[in-house]
Scaffold this motif. Sequence first.
Motif, mmCIF file in Angstrom:
data_model
loop_
_atom_site.group_PDB
_atom_site.id
_atom_site.type_symbol
_atom_site.label_atom_id
_atom_site.label_comp_id
_atom_site.label_asym_id
_atom_site.label_seq_id
_atom_site.Cartn_x
_atom_site.Cartn_y
_atom_site.Cartn_z
ATOM 1 N N ALA A 23 0.861 -1.181 0.000
ATOM 2 C CA ALA A 23 0.000 0.000 0.000
ATOM 3 C C ALA A 23 0.896 1.229 0.000
ATOM 4 C CB ALA A 23 -0.892 -0.001 1.241
ATOM 5 N N GLU A 54 -12.246 -3.278 -8.827
ATOM 6 C CA GLU A 54 -11.215 -2.579 -8.064
ATOM 7 C C GLU A 54 -10.318 -1.782 -9.015
ATOM 8 O OE1 GLU A 54 -9.148 -4.651 -4.982
ATOM 9 O OE2 GLU A 54 -10.786 -6.061 -4.679
ATOM 10 N N ARG A 112 -12.025 3.773 -6.445
ATOM 11 C CA ARG A 112 -11.714 4.130 -5.056
ATOM 12 C C ARG A 112 -11.683 5.648 -4.872
ATOM 13 N NH1 ARG A 112 -8.496 -0.566 -5.548
ATOM 14 N NH2 ARG A 112 -6.808 0.629 -6.523
ATOM 15 N N SER A 156 -9.709 -0.099 0.829
ATOM 16 C CA SER A 156 -8.662 -0.761 1.618
ATOM 17 C C SER A 156 -8.793 -0.348 3.085
ATOM 18 C CB SER A 156 -7.286 -0.360 1.084
ATOM 19 O OG SER A 156 -7.120 1.048 1.182
ATOM 20 N N SER A 186 -9.421 -7.730 3.734
ATOM 21 C CA SER A 186 -7.995 -7.415 3.908
ATOM 22 C C SER A 186 -7.264 -8.516 4.671
ATOM 23 C CB SER A 186 -7.840 -6.088 4.642
ATOM 24 O OG SER A 186 -8.466 -5.053 3.924
#
Length: 772
Positions: free
Chosen positions: A24, A673, A678, A724, A772
């Motif tokens: 990330a 995704e 996002r 996320s 996650s």
Amino acid sequence: MEFNLELNGTHRNRNLSIATQVLAMDEKEIFLDDAAEQLFAQIEGIEETKKGLTAAEMMAESLAAEQKQQDVWRILLCEIVHHVAGYFQRIDPDARKAEERQTFDQLSETLCKLSQFPQHGGRVLIRYRGVSQNNDIPERLDYEILFGNMLVDLDLVPLMIKRHGHLLSHLLSQLLDDFSIFSERGINNLCLHLPTEATEAMDRLRRSLLILCRLYRAHASQRDIVLGPGKENVVPMVVDEKGAVNSNLTLVAGVNRLSGKTMRNLVSKVDAWIQKKEASEEGCQFTSVYNAIFGLPKISAQISPPPIEINNMDWLMRERSEKEFTREKAKVARIIASLENSPEKVAKVIKSVYGDDYQKINSRLLEERLGLSSHLLEAIDNKPKSEDARKEVLTNLQKRLDTVRDDVFDNLYFSRSENDKVGSRGVIMGAVHRQLYKMVSFFKGRSVTRKKMTSMVKGAIQFEERDYEILSRDFRINMDEARQLVADLNACFNDKGRFLKGAFAGAIPRFTRYEKKIFEFLWRHMKDVIAPEDRNAFLNSLQSLTAQMNQPKRAFKILLEDFLKDPEDIQFSDAKALMLANLILHDYDKALADIEITPEDILFSRQGLDQEVARYAAWRMDRDQESYFDKVRSIHQALCEALEFGRTRRHGLSVKDLLGLEREVYIFLAMIETTVGRSVLRSAINEYGSPESDIYFLKESDRYMSHLLQNLRISIRGLANIGSIESIPALEAVKTREEVFQRLKKDKAHRDQSRLISEWVDEAVKIIKFRS
């Protein structure tokens, strides 16, 4: 070193992806220079500037902040281009060793940061494009940078500069200087495979750059490159199957420390194998000796590929998700390579046959490409046993010309004379290959026939035999079926041009026989000429047609392209386009043929997602990020306008229309995704999740309060699908404002709906943690 050259027809594909742990990204840790550090300071300070903004401005600012964070990756890509270009011109590794070391250390650091980008594909591709929208940019300097689904080109860079002001004011001139170096060195593409952080991988990369640095400065009579003392630092300049010094083969020798004799033996034997395969019925699917070396297991197992490739034709021809070439495509590549010496000309000829941008080109560029492909076809005609290559070229040209806008053909005048020049009425072509002449004549004729078909709405139109012949060829039906098609469409409108839904429903069984073509024609050409009062009925009828199609996903690309056709504009059909796209993304449930909006529970049924369609959608969304951001901004701005004035001034769209459209956008983006998804959903939660937002206090807001909260719920649930762990604080912040939300409207139904906000957030947080 000797190679086992007992070759056979089997081979394995070389995996170009590097096994990199996807991390990330914390944008605050990525800083390229002082300008980038200031950029992050600006991004962090955005929250302080939001007070006092209107609803439309708040969403625009939030989306701009998301775009700025994506710009961080784009800046890194531009810096890689700059460092690599330096090795071709600015750096002297012998006289200024410290400067070279510093440049490589900066490049290594940038590559390390870039490896954190999700789903990057393991390579940075810098490729000649030659079609900039900016007339001030010379065609020879127009390159693009591709990294996974991310794309940076000279049309995007000015938008980045506009977003960041003086911080990036140098970027366009820097890129133009770097691309000028690529052009002067005859580089039409450069592929840099991301190295691991291991010392050995970094050493191979640096050695490759030093080889290229010296190779492009070598004098005509030079035969070796000397990197340093010792025999192992003498790299032979290797010639390819055409007898020209080849950068990639030289890099193979340098990276693997192979002698000139060994490389000559390898090139000779692999070339002989290619010629033998080409002469056989099986054919050969490699475009060059270099690509065959790493496609044949018995050789590739013994040597390592270089981390950089220069002018590998495969990277100019490879289509999205294409793993290997057919023997026909590889043969066309080898013919092009044998005809053209100029790397720029090679790239243009390849693009004339395999370009993916035909739907965007103008008449001038189409004329150029038809000329290039015509010369290629003439060369193929003169080669024995080349019918397969001719068919490959014509098939690809037919496929691409089919996507060209009708107005481009309308403005193209041509003949088979050698002496035609550009005329005042449009682009006039010179002589073209006889089969291309027929092809272009057909598409010009199709444009005329389409205009007649759309004119049926206004009254009786006289169709000629030529029109039926064109429809027969276009729809791949016989002449009687072509006449029936015209009759069926004509019957869908009365003498006043009003749409007759019942007549259309009766014709659906016949329309589905040629489902792809009929849907494309009806959506792209007919929906815009329908009377305003009939638009809903017509779009609902197209939905019924989609439900009866055997392969509704064929319509998906058409719907997405139309939605993004003009990001600054809102079409009445946009909501229906996304609703159909949402349904097609899943295994299409024909029981949903009559619904007016996408069911919200589709957000919880991702198991039925059509993976092929989803991959295309993800690629398209991330590749066209700017267009999606602009479209979302336009939609939200129109919604705010309607909430203030009751309807939009330009198109007269109502609050209900626009709330429904924004709802469809959020559901669509929540299905796959992507960076765009996002970013947009975070921006939506940022605005809808703040009860102080202006959107809840416009003139019509009170009347549509429940719908506004529904969009909040969908954005929360959507982020649960694709967000996320880093998304959780923003969601939790919404939960803390529940009491303030309850005070927005004084009635029980609103208070009951507001009390569910905590439940929506808790559910979303739970889903994100589980994923996650």
